[in-house]
Structures are given as structure tokens and as C-alpha cells.
Write an enzyme that holds these catalytic residues in place. Structure first.
Site, PDB file in Angstrom:
ATOM      1  N   HIS A  74       0.837  -1.076   0.106  1.00 51.73           N
ATOM      2  CA  HIS A  74       0.140  -0.005   0.072  1.00 51.73           C
ATOM      3  C   HIS A  74       0.769   1.327   0.056  1.00 51.73           C
ATOM      4  O   HIS A  74       1.880   1.341   0.810  1.00 51.73           O
ATOM      5  CB  HIS A  74      -0.917  -0.044   1.216  1.00 51.73           C
ATOM      6  CG  HIS A  74      -1.814   1.244   1.220  1.00 51.73           C
ATOM      7  ND1 HIS A  74      -3.017   0.972   0.539  1.00 51.73           N
ATOM      8  CD2 HIS A  74      -1.853   2.383   1.767  1.00 51.73           C
ATOM      9  CE1 HIS A  74      -3.877   2.134   0.908  1.00 51.73           C
ATOM     10  NE2 HIS A  74      -3.191   3.050   1.708  1.00 51.73           N
ATOM     11  N   SER A  75       0.587   1.995  -0.860  1.00 51.30           N
ATOM     12  CA  SER A  75       1.450   3.350  -1.085  1.00 51.30           C
ATOM     13  C   SER A  75       2.957   3.320  -1.310  1.00 51.30           C
ATOM     14  O   SER A  75       3.213   2.482  -2.167  1.00 51.30           O
ATOM     15  CB  SER A  75       1.125   4.202   0.172  1.00 51.30           C
ATOM     16  OG  SER A  75       1.579   5.725   0.172  1.00 51.30           O
ATOM     17  N   LEU A  76       3.647   3.738  -0.382  1.00 50.88           N
ATOM     18  CA  LEU A  76       5.428   3.329  -0.464  1.00 50.88           C
ATOM     19  C   LEU A  76       5.581   1.736  -0.642  1.00 50.88           C
ATOM     20  O   LEU A  76       6.268   1.303  -1.344  1.00 50.88           O
ATOM     21  CB  LEU A  76       5.899   3.641   0.634  1.00 50.88           C
ATOM     22  CG  LEU A  76       7.091   3.199   0.970  1.00 50.88           C
ATOM     23  CD1 LEU A  76       8.357   3.710  -0.209  1.00 50.88           C
ATOM     24  CD2 LEU A  76       7.795   3.598   2.334  1.00 50.88           C
TER      25      LEU A  76
END
Length: 240
Positions: A74-76
Site C-alpha cells: 500500500h502506497s510506499l
């Protein structure tokens, strides 16, 4: 059994995925990946070179890929999952059954993250954390907790800002992308993930902002399971 390696978002530890062990079926072996400098690896140095970190993690998880597996981030964590997939391929290790990128712009569409290439002050970090959401208000109110959190956030933002995209041969696993309908990440930058695979692509938009991971968790897990299969279930190609 299928092993699901889960990579955390900026500032988070592997514990953010602990509840998935109870929510996913028994044939999914959820394995949250702890990054250096947090959780049980708190004593280790924080990393600011994303490709170097991915190579380090590839060496660490190599012994745990004796059965089918998938990557989620998720994200990074989505960007890190992508680089991890390439690092594993470079080592000649098995290909993941799928790569899931959640709330993450495609690796080739990260110009908006360049501002993070310079180290952020505490005030800048706090402002960005508030803007992103996902950080409990209790963290900002607790001086000791904030003191522990800020160095991790600072390093993780540098991982994003200093990332240098390199075009390589496409991955041979499908890439399934999830975005938040109220997130700032554009559909165009999410769709660009399809350029990184030769094995299939999908994009699903979920209710919520950047952290739809929490607000739309049940739907997210449902969609993920739709793209996975137990190791004893043959693929469509084998059935044809």
C-alpha cells in the site's frame, strides 16, 4: 496454501496487516514484511535507498518462497513490492502469482514525489502526515510517540522522493491495482501500472481516500481473493 507477502506504507510497521491473518481464508498465509528501523527491527538502520532496500528484502525472503506467493503493498509499499518483484527475478527466484499495488502511482509516474527528495523538517513532516490522513490524532498529541514516528516518516519519504525509475523488461506476473475514489492519485497514474507487466492488468477504484485500505478493507480483500488461487488449484492455462 499461498503466501501473501505484505509491505507497509510510509511510517507503518508490519503490524498493520496482522488482522488480515484472521480475515483471509486459511489457504492464504499472510506474511507481513517488517522493514528495518521499526517494529521488531527497530534497532536496525532506517533505509533511504528503495532499490537497495528491495534487494535486501529479496535476500531475506528468498528462503520463504518454496510455495506459491503474491506481493501486496500500500502506497510506499506498492512501489517497494514492484522493486522487490524485480529483485527476486534478478536472483532467479520464482515469480509471484500476482502483484497488488494499492494507493500507489505507477513507478513511471512519480514526478509529484520529487519534492520529497530533500529531507523534511519536523513541521513539514507533521503537515504532510495530517494531509495524507491515516495517522491517529493520538500520535500528534503524544510527544514521545511523535519522537519515534518522525524519523521513520522522514526516511520513508526519502525512499519515495529519491526513487529513480528504470525501465526494464516487463514482469511476467499480473499486476492488480487499487485506488481510492477520493484520493489525490489520478486514475491515469494508476492505469500506467499496466505498462509494467505482460501477464494481465486490472484497476479497481474503492470508496475512500488514500487510506481506503482501512475504510474499504472488506471489499479490498474480496477483490484480492478473486485474483488468487490455492496452490493445489490449477491455473486456467493448465485447464485449457
Amino acid at each position: 496454501m499461498l503466501r501473501l507477502l505484505c509491505l507497509p506504507y510510509s511510517g507503518a510497521s508490519a503490524m498493520v496487516y496482522a488482522r488480515w491473518k484472521r480475515q483471509l481464508p486459511v489457504w492464504v498465509d499472510v506474511r507481513p514484511v517488517e522493514l528495518p528501523g521499526r517494529g521488531r527491527r527497530f534497532a536496525e538502520n532506517l533505509q533511504t535507498d528503495l532499490r537497495g532496500l528491495a534487494d535486501q528484502l529479496a535476500g531475506e525472503v528468498a528462503a520463504h518462497l518454496e510455495q506459491p506467493y503474491a506481493l501486496f503493498g500500500h502506497s510506499l509499499g506498492g512501489l517497494l513490492a514492484f522493486e522487490l518483484a524485480h529483485a527476486l527475478r534478478q536472483r532467479g527466484l520464482p515469480t509471484p502469482q500476482a502483484l497488488f499495488a494499492s494507493a500507489a502511482s505507477a513507478p513511471s509516474c512519480r514526478d509529484s514525489h520529487c519534492e520529497l527528495a530533500e529531507e523534511q523538517s519536523d513541521a513539514q513532516l507533521i503537515e504532510r502526515m495530517r494531509r495524507l490522513g491515516g495517522t491517529p490524532e493520538a500520535v500528534f498529541a503524544d510527544e514521545e510517540m511523535l519522537r519515534l514516528t518522525l524519523p521513520v516518516m522522514r526516511a520513508d519519504f526519502l525512499l519515495c522522493g529519491r526513487y529513480d525509475y528504470r525501465r526494464r523488461p516487463q514482469l511476467s506476473c499480473p499486476i492488480h491495482v487499487f485506488g481510492g475514489k477520493a484520493d489525490r492519485i489520478s486514475v491515469e497514474s494508476l492505469s500506467a501500472w499496466q505498462d509494467e507487466t505482460r501477464a494481465g492488468f486490472s484497476l479497481e477504484m474503492l470508496d475512500g481516500g488514500h487510506f481506503f485500505l482501512n475504510s474499504s478493507e472488506a471489499r479490498l480483500l474480496e477483490l484480492m481473493l478473486g485474483h488468487l488461487r490455492p496452490s493445489n488449484q490449477p491455473s486456467d492455462a493448465a485447464l485449457a
